[in-house]
Enzyme design. Structure first.
Site, PDB file in Angstrom:
ATOM      1  N   LYS A 116       0.808  -1.223   0.000  1.00  0.00           N
ATOM      2  CA  LYS A 116       0.000   0.000   0.000  1.00  0.00           C
ATOM      3  C   LYS A 116       0.842   1.274   0.000  1.00  0.00           C
ATOM      4  O   LYS A 116       0.493   2.246  -0.674  1.00  0.00           O
ATOM      5  CB  LYS A 116      -0.964  -0.007   1.169  1.00  0.00           C
ATOM      6  CG  LYS A 116      -2.106  -1.002   0.985  1.00  0.00           C
ATOM      7  CD  LYS A 116      -3.084  -0.923   2.147  1.00  0.00           C
ATOM      8  CE  LYS A 116      -3.988  -2.126   2.210  1.00  0.00           C
ATOM      9  NZ  LYS A 116      -5.074  -2.129   1.236  1.00  0.00           N
ATOM     10  N   GLU A 200      -3.762   7.779   7.133  1.00  0.00           N
ATOM     11  CA  GLU A 200      -4.353   8.694   6.158  1.00  0.00           C
ATOM     12  C   GLU A 200      -5.661   9.237   6.707  1.00  0.00           C
ATOM     13  O   GLU A 200      -6.194   8.747   7.701  1.00  0.00           O
ATOM     14  CB  GLU A 200      -4.531   8.003   4.790  1.00  0.00           C
ATOM     15  CG  GLU A 200      -5.451   6.822   4.794  1.00  0.00           C
ATOM     16  CD  GLU A 200      -5.465   6.059   3.459  1.00  0.00           C
ATOM     17  OE1 GLU A 200      -4.490   6.088   2.696  1.00  0.00           O
ATOM     18  OE2 GLU A 200      -6.490   5.415   3.193  1.00  0.00           O
ATOM     19  N   HIS A 235     -17.499  -4.626   4.862  1.00  0.00           N
ATOM     20  CA  HIS A 235     -16.497  -4.430   3.805  1.00  0.00           C
ATOM     21  C   HIS A 235     -16.653  -5.397   2.635  1.00  0.00           C
ATOM     22  O   HIS A 235     -15.796  -5.455   1.752  1.00  0.00           O
ATOM     23  CB  HIS A 235     -15.057  -4.532   4.343  1.00  0.00           C
ATOM     24  CG  HIS A 235     -14.713  -3.462   5.333  1.00  0.00           C
ATOM     25  ND1 HIS A 235     -14.979  -2.133   5.117  1.00  0.00           N
ATOM     26  CD2 HIS A 235     -14.129  -3.530   6.551  1.00  0.00           C
ATOM     27  CE1 HIS A 235     -14.580  -1.432   6.151  1.00  0.00           C
ATOM     28  NE2 HIS A 235     -14.064  -2.262   7.049  1.00  0.00           N
ATOM     29  N   ARG A 292      -5.868  -8.257 -10.194  1.00  0.00           N
ATOM     30  CA  ARG A 292      -6.488  -9.517 -10.652  1.00  0.00           C
ATOM     31  C   ARG A 292      -7.857  -9.186 -11.224  1.00  0.00           C
ATOM     32  O   ARG A 292      -8.319  -8.050 -11.124  1.00  0.00           O
ATOM     33  CB  ARG A 292      -6.676 -10.432  -9.460  1.00  0.00           C
ATOM     34  CG  ARG A 292      -7.443  -9.688  -8.350  1.00  0.00           C
ATOM     35  CD  ARG A 292      -7.874 -10.542  -7.205  1.00  0.00           C
ATOM     36  NE  ARG A 292      -8.266  -9.742  -6.061  1.00  0.00           N
ATOM     37  CZ  ARG A 292      -9.444  -9.171  -5.880  1.00  0.00           C
ATOM     38  NH1 ARG A 292     -10.371  -9.287  -6.798  1.00  0.00           N
ATOM     39  NH2 ARG A 292      -9.712  -8.457  -4.810  1.00  0.00           N
TER      40      ARG A 292
END
Ligand code: ADP
Length: 446
Positions: A116, A200, A235, A292
Site C-alpha cells: 500500500k 491517512e 467491507h 487480478r
C-alpha cells in the site's frame, strides 16, 4: 495462444475462466479439493486434478501442489481467478521459475501495486489522487501525531502489507492514535509478517467507485470505465453497478487517465482495478489497486462489450489490447447481485448444505454466473457466494426493474440465500436515487 491452461480456483470463477478458454480453443485443467470433488463444473474441464483436502491451505493455497498438477498436465499457463493465490507475488514468481505463464501481472508489477505504501507513492507520481496522510511508513509516534494534526482527525491506521479489510484502526483523537499505533503495528507484524503502518485521512461518508484497467506487454493501457460498489456489508460488496450513478464524469475521466498512466509506469500486463473512495464533494481518493480479475467484472463486460477474462488470457499470451481508448464506450447500465448462501433473517448465518431446488431466472438482459445446479451441495469450507445475478438494460431504472423481475423468478431451497435482501435493495428508494454511501446498508440493517 496457449494450448492448455490450468485454473487454480474453484466455483463460479473457475467455470467463468473455463468458458472463456473453451471459446478461445484453449484446453482447460481444473484443480479441486476433495470438498469440491462432486462439483458439476469439473466435468466441463478437459481434465480435473485433485490437489488435496478441503482446507484451502492444503489445496487452493498450496503452491507446490498446484505447480505439481501443472507439471503433470503439461500446461502453458495458470489462471489464478480471484482470491486464493491471485495476488501473491511469490506465486507469480513460482510460475515464472517453472516456465509457466502466470495469467496476471509480473511479480514486480504486483509487488509495486500490492504494497500500500509503495502503491501510494507510484499513484502520486502519476497524478492519481490519494488520501492526505503519511507519505511513507510511520517511523515514530511523534511524526504520526504531527501528520494527524496537519490533516485533521479522524485518521485511519493501515498496514502497508494489509488486505481483506484487516488491521485497520480509525482514530478520532491523539490519545487513541498514540495507543493504536503500537497495537496496529504489532497486529500487522503478526498477520502479514510486516509491521509497517501508515496513516491517512478517514472519510466518514464516502462512496466506493473503482475503475477497471487493462494493460498489455507492449506498454499499452486502457480503462474500461467505472463501477459503483458502495452497497457493502462488513467491507464485502453486496451489489455492484456500472456506470456509477450521479458522478462528475469529467473528474472520473481525468482520474482514469492518471490510473492508466500509473499501470503503464509499472509495466502492468493483465486486468487490474483501481479502487477509490469519493467524498461528499465527489473528489476521488485512491484506496488500493487489485491486481487480478474481480468478482464484479461482469457489469463492466455488459456495458462495454469487452470480455475481461478472455482479454486477461490473450494479454498473458502476448497479444496486444485490440482497442484504443476511444473505442471503449458505455452502453446502457448493468447491475450485479451477489447471491450468498446466508440467511439475512438470522444475522447472515451461513446456510451450507444441499440445494434441492434451484430455479434460476432468465429472459432478456439476464446473465447468471454460477457453478450451482439442482442438487449441488454447498461446502462449508469456502466463500458463501453461490451465484452472481447480473442484468443489463438501456437505463439504470430499467436495469433495476429488470433485477427486481429476475430476483422474483429466482427460487432456491431449502438453504437460505440473500435473495430477499437483494429484493429489498433494488426496490429501496434511496438506492434507486443513486449515490448511497458505503455505510448505508449497515445502517439500513440495524
Ligand atoms: P483492504 O486491502 O484491507 O481491503 P482497503 O484500503 O481497500 O483495505 O480498505 C478497506 C475498506 O476500509 C474500504 O473499502 C473502506 O470501506 C474502508 N476505508 C479504507 N480507507 C479508508 C479511508 N481513508 N476513509 C474511510 N474508509 C476507509
Amino acid at each position: 495462444m496457449f494450448k492448455r491452461v490450468l485454473i487454480a480456483n474453484r466455483g463460479e470463477i473457475a467455470l467463468r475462466i473455463m468458458r472463456a478458454c473453451r471459446e478461445m480453443g484453449v484446453e482447460t485443467v481444473c484443480v479441486y479439493s476433495t470438498a469440491d470433488k462432486d462439483a458439476p463444473y469439473l466435468k466441463l474441464a478437459d481434465r480435473a486434478i485433485c490437489i488435496g483436502p478441503g482446507p484451502s491451505k492444503e489445496s487452493y493455497l498450496n503452491i507446490s501442489r498446484i505447480l505439481s498438477a501443472a507439471e503433470v498436465a503439461d500446461v502453458d499457463a495458470i489462471h489464478p481467478g480471484y482470491g486464493f493465490l491471485s495476488e501473491r507475488p511469490d506465486f507469480s514468481q513460482a510460475c515464472r521459475d517453472c516456465k509457466i505463464e502466470f495469467i496476471g501481472p509480473s511479480p514486480e508489477a504486483m509487488s509495486a501495486l500490492g504494497d500500500k505504501v509503495e502503491c501510494k507513492r507510484t499513484a502520486k507520481a502519476n497524478g492519481v489522487p490519494v488520501f492526505p496522510g503519511s507519505p511513507d511508513a510511520i517511523e515514530d509516534e511523534e511524526e504520526a501525531v504531527r501528520i494527524a494534526n496537519e490533516i485533521g482527525y479522524p485518521v485511519i491506521i493501515k498496514a502497508s502489507a494489509g488486505g481483506g479489510g484487516r488491521g485497520m484502526k480509525v482514530c478520532h483523537n491523539e490519545v487513541s492514535l498514540r495507543s493504536m499505533l503500537r497495537v496496529a503495528s504489532q497486529e500487522a507484524a503478526a498477520a502479514f509478517g510486516n509491521g509497517a503502518v501508515f496513516i491517512e485521512k478517514y472519510l466518514e461518508k464516502a462512496r466506493h467507485v473503482e475503475i477497471q484497467m487493462l494493460g498489455d506487454k507492449h506498454g499499452n493501457a486502457v480503462y474500461l470505465w467505472e463501477r459503483d460498489c458502495s452497497l457493502q456489508r462488513r467491507h464485502q460488496k453486496v451489489i455492484e453497478e456500472a456506470p456509477a450513478p450521479n458522478i462528475d464524469r469529467a473528474k472520473l475521466q481525468k482520474v482514469a487517465e492518471s490510473a492508466a498512466k500509473m499501470i503503464k509506469s509499472v509495466k502492468y500486463a493483465g486486468a487490474a482495478t483501481c479502487e477509490f473512495l469519493l467524498d461528499e464533494k465527489g473528489d476521488f481518493y485512491m484506496l488500493e489497486v487489485n491486481t487480478r480479475v474481480q468478482v464484479e467484472h461482469p457489469v463492466t463486460e455488459l456495458i462495454t462489450g469487452i470480455d475481461i477474462v478472455k482479454m486477461s488470457i490473450a494479454i498473458a499470451a502476448g497479444e496486444k489490447i485490440p482497442y484504443k481508448q476511444s473505442d471503449i464506450k458505455i452502453n446502457g447500465h448493468a447491475i450485479e447481485c451477489r447471491i450468498c448462501a446466508e440467511d439475512p433473517a438470522q444475522g447472515f448465518r451461513p446456510s451450507a448444505g444441499k440445494i434441492a431446488t434451484w430455479e434460476p431466472p432468465g429472459g432478456p438482459g439476464v446473465r447468471m454466473d454460477t457453478h450451482v445446479v439442482s442438487g449441488y451441495v454447498v461446502p462449508p469450507n469456502y466463500d458463501s457466494m453461490v451465484a452472481k445475478l447480473i442484468v443489463h438494460a438501456d437505463t439504470r431504472e430499467l436495469a433495476l426493474d429488470r433485477a427486481a423481475r429476475a430476483l422474483r423468478e429466482f427460487n432456491v431451497g431449502p438453504i437460505k440465500t440473500t435473495i430477499p435482501l437483494h429484493q429489498r435493495l433494488v426496490e429501496n428508494t434511496d438506492f434507486r436515487k443513486g449515490g448511497v454511501d458505503i455505510h448505508y446498508l449497515e445502517r439500513l440493517l440495524k
